[in-house]
Design a protein around this motif. Sequence first.
Motif, PDB file in Angstrom:
ATOM      1  N   GLU A 171     -10.947-110.901 -16.874  1.00 47.01           N
ATOM      2  CA  GLU A 171     -10.176-109.661 -16.925  1.00 47.01           C
ATOM      3  C   GLU A 171     -11.127-108.479 -17.093  1.00 47.01           C
ATOM      4  OE1 GLU A 171      -6.797-109.770 -19.586  1.00 47.01           O
ATOM      5  OE2 GLU A 171      -7.024-107.650 -19.991  1.00 47.01           O
ATOM      6  N   PRO A 172     -10.984-107.470 -16.254  1.00 46.94           N
ATOM      7  CA  PRO A 172     -11.896-106.318 -16.355  1.00 46.94           C
ATOM      8  C   PRO A 172     -11.723-105.608 -17.687  1.00 46.94           C
ATOM      9  CG  PRO A 172     -10.093-105.847 -14.854  1.00 46.94           C
ATOM     10  CD  PRO A 172     -10.008-107.287 -15.179  1.00 46.94           C
ATOM     11  N   GLU A 173     -12.827-105.076 -18.206  1.00 43.31           N
ATOM     12  CA  GLU A 173     -12.750-104.384 -19.473  1.00 43.31           C
ATOM     13  C   GLU A 173     -13.738-103.226 -19.508  1.00 43.31           C
ATOM     14  OE1 GLU A 173     -13.677-107.285 -22.449  1.00 43.31           O
ATOM     15  OE2 GLU A 173     -15.779-107.401 -21.897  1.00 43.31           O
ATOM     16  N   VAL A 174     -13.480-102.310 -20.407  1.00 43.96           N
ATOM     17  CA  VAL A 174     -14.385-101.203 -20.647  1.00 43.96           C
ATOM     18  C   VAL A 174     -15.429-101.667 -21.660  1.00 43.96           C
ATOM     19  CG1 VAL A 174     -14.574 -98.857 -21.549  1.00 43.96           C
ATOM     20  CG2 VAL A 174     -12.557 -99.522 -20.203  1.00 43.96           C
ATOM     21  N   PRO A 206     -16.933 -97.901 -17.532  1.00 41.84           N
ATOM     22  CA  PRO A 206     -15.480 -98.020 -17.333  1.00 41.84           C
ATOM     23  C   PRO A 206     -15.151 -99.151 -16.358  1.00 41.84           C
ATOM     24  CG  PRO A 206     -16.275 -95.754 -16.982  1.00 41.84           C
ATOM     25  CD  PRO A 206     -17.467 -96.655 -17.006  1.00 41.84           C
ATOM     26  N   ILE A 207     -13.891 -99.451 -16.236  1.00 41.33           N
ATOM     27  CA  ILE A 207     -13.441-100.448 -15.268  1.00 41.33           C
ATOM     28  C   ILE A 207     -13.691 -99.902 -13.871  1.00 41.33           C
ATOM     29  CG2 ILE A 207     -11.402-101.683 -14.396  1.00 41.33           C
ATOM     30  CD1 ILE A 207     -10.430-101.753 -17.322  1.00 41.33           C
ATOM     31  N   SER A 208     -14.178-100.771 -12.987  1.00 36.82           N
ATOM     32  CA  SER A 208     -14.812-100.311 -11.748  1.00 36.82           C
ATOM     33  C   SER A 208     -13.913 -99.515 -10.809  1.00 36.82           C
ATOM     34  CB  SER A 208     -15.404-101.505 -10.998  1.00 36.82           C
ATOM     35  OG  SER A 208     -14.371-102.411 -10.653  1.00 36.82           O
ATOM     36  N   ASN A 209     -12.651 -99.790 -10.718  1.00 39.48           N
ATOM     37  CA  ASN A 209     -11.817 -99.056  -9.769  1.00 39.48           C
ATOM     38  C   ASN A 209     -11.029 -97.927 -10.441  1.00 39.48           C
ATOM     39  OD1 ASN A 209     -10.072-100.660 -11.196  1.00 39.48           O
ATOM     40  ND2 ASN A 209      -8.857-101.286  -9.431  1.00 39.48           N
ATOM     41  N   HIS A 210     -11.408 -97.606 -11.668  1.00 42.48           N
ATOM     42  CA  HIS A 210     -10.744 -96.519 -12.359  1.00 42.48           C
ATOM     43  C   HIS A 210     -11.386 -95.181 -12.001  1.00 42.48           C
ATOM     44  CE1 HIS A 210      -8.690 -99.038 -15.741  1.00 42.48           C
ATOM     45  NE2 HIS A 210      -8.327 -99.394 -14.529  1.00 42.48           N
ATOM     46  N   ALA A 222      -4.200 -96.641 -20.142  1.00 39.81           N
ATOM     47  CA  ALA A 222      -5.605 -96.367 -20.417  1.00 39.81           C
ATOM     48  C   ALA A 222      -6.176 -97.570 -21.150  1.00 39.81           C
ATOM     49  CB  ALA A 222      -5.763 -95.108 -21.254  1.00 39.81           C
ATOM     50  N   PHE A 223      -7.286 -98.075 -20.668  1.00 40.87           N
ATOM     51  CA  PHE A 223      -7.945 -99.213 -21.286  1.00 40.87           C
ATOM     52  C   PHE A 223      -9.089 -98.707 -22.153  1.00 40.87           C
ATOM     53  CE2 PHE A 223      -6.064-102.848 -19.076  1.00 40.87           C
ATOM     54  CZ  PHE A 223      -5.412-102.210 -18.041  1.00 40.87           C
ATOM     55  N   PHE A 224      -9.144 -99.182 -23.360  1.00 36.31           N
ATOM     56  CA  PHE A 224     -10.153 -98.727 -24.311  1.00 36.31           C
ATOM     57  C   PHE A 224     -11.273 -99.751 -24.466  1.00 36.31           C
ATOM     58  CE2 PHE A 224      -8.493 -94.912 -26.421  1.00 36.31           C
ATOM     59  CZ  PHE A 224      -7.215 -94.873 -25.902  1.00 36.31           C
ATOM     60  N   GLY A 225     -12.465 -99.239 -24.696  1.00 39.78           N
ATOM     61  CA  GLY A 225     -13.575-100.102 -25.049  1.00 39.78           C
ATOM     62  C   GLY A 225     -13.517-100.470 -26.524  1.00 39.78           C
ATOM     63  N   GLN A 226     -14.489-101.287 -26.936  1.00 44.61           N
ATOM     64  CA  GLN A 226     -14.534-101.766 -28.313  1.00 44.61           C
ATOM     65  C   GLN A 226     -15.010-100.688 -29.276  1.00 44.61           C
ATOM     66  OE1 GLN A 226     -13.039-104.634 -28.614  1.00 44.61           O
ATOM     67  NE2 GLN A 226     -14.499-106.305 -28.381  1.00 44.61           N
TER      68      GLN A 226
END
Lengths: 116, 114
Positions: free
Chosen positions: A1-4, A25-29, A105-109
Amino acid sequence: EPEVTQTPSHQVTQMGQEVILRCVPISNHLYFYWYRQILGQKVEFLVSFYNNEISEKSEIFDDQFSVERPDGSNFTLKIRSTKLEDSAMYFCASSRTTTGLNTEAFFGQGTRLTVV
Amino acid sequence: GESVGLHLPTLSVQEGDNSIINCAYSNSASDYFIWYKQESGKGPQFIIDIRSNMDKRQGQRVTVLLNKTVKHLSLQIAATQPGDSAVYFCAEITCSSGNTPLVFGKGTRLSVIA
């Protein structure tokens, strides 16, 4: 699963020093964001970035802060001269389109920045 | 100023019970709301969202209720599990204003007692 992804996970720096926090960031964002969270407080918006320019920024994002997308994958936050009050968790996020209806919106750690 | 806030900073729930986390918002122009879960040492994770033209939305074990009259949002977690222990944030966006950033509330810490 893609992640930041964010690096480093923890950065300790002396007051007055420059720091660069890195994010992939996630590549297609297409939309990228930085948020920060001071210990025990809410997550606060810093800046949003689209099409190689800042689209919106908060009052926190003053002249000491800058963002850059130096290549096709990295998104960086630079603090030129760190202050003690810059100590916080810094979260990078990305979204495929503008955050809003049905756009997550996907967040990183996060990167923990400690200014001493 | 306008803000998104939470009624209770901490909530302790017995495993298996239902949890209800509340959030009040003050911006009547808010038209999209999201609940995020943040586990220790991790970034916020999307749980569920709701538009302002809805009053209820259900996901897997979670339900979000929106009461626009009193500007109140709640997150219900059914059969709470130890893995649900985290800080929960509500966030709002005013989509009609374009690419607005997420505005987060302060957070409620949910502790599940086994």
